[in-house]
Design an enzyme around this catalytic site. Sequence first.
Site, PDB file in Angstrom:
ATOM      1  CD  GLU A  30     120.123  30.555  71.962  1.00  0.00           C
ATOM      2  OE1 GLU A  30     119.344  29.724  71.444  1.00  0.00           O
ATOM      3  OE2 GLU A  30     119.903  31.774  71.972  1.00  0.00           O
ATOM      4  CD  GLU A  71     121.936  25.807  67.870  1.00  0.00           C
ATOM      5  OE1 GLU A  71     121.278  26.809  68.243  1.00  0.00           O
ATOM      6  OE2 GLU A  71     121.480  24.965  67.077  1.00  0.00           O
ATOM      7  CD  GLU A  78     117.411  31.165  66.647  1.00  0.00           C
ATOM      8  OE1 GLU A  78     117.638  31.110  67.875  1.00  0.00           O
ATOM      9  OE2 GLU A  78     116.899  30.236  66.020  1.00  0.00           O
TER      10      GLU A  78
END
Length: 120
Positions: A30, A71, A78
Amino acid sequence: MQRPKSAGLARVFRAFGASSRGFAGAFRGEAAFRQELAVAVVIIPLGLWLGEGGLEKAVLVAPMLLVLIVELVNSAIETVVDRVGTEHHVLSGLAKDLASAAVLASFALLALTWILVLFF
């Protein structure tokens, strides 16, 4: 067959291992997490330096930690959405957009906190 759940100290060690894999996966996969971590490397020491007293230091540092936490949750959402299917679906897009909005809101909290603590 599901393995039996561990208890006590074994559960703590297993959870620590899972968390370590999660941090490593976020760092590896990420870009946003790596960028936010780079910001945290600056913001956290700065907050500890600029804060006058323990409470103010905590108030300056905590929102940055919250950005990282949000996050991680965003990345998890996701990942799950991508795992479920690659075809476009309005609810999949909404889930990703909502998670992204949470990250933006956590950044807004960070900025607002710093402005209020340092200038007012």
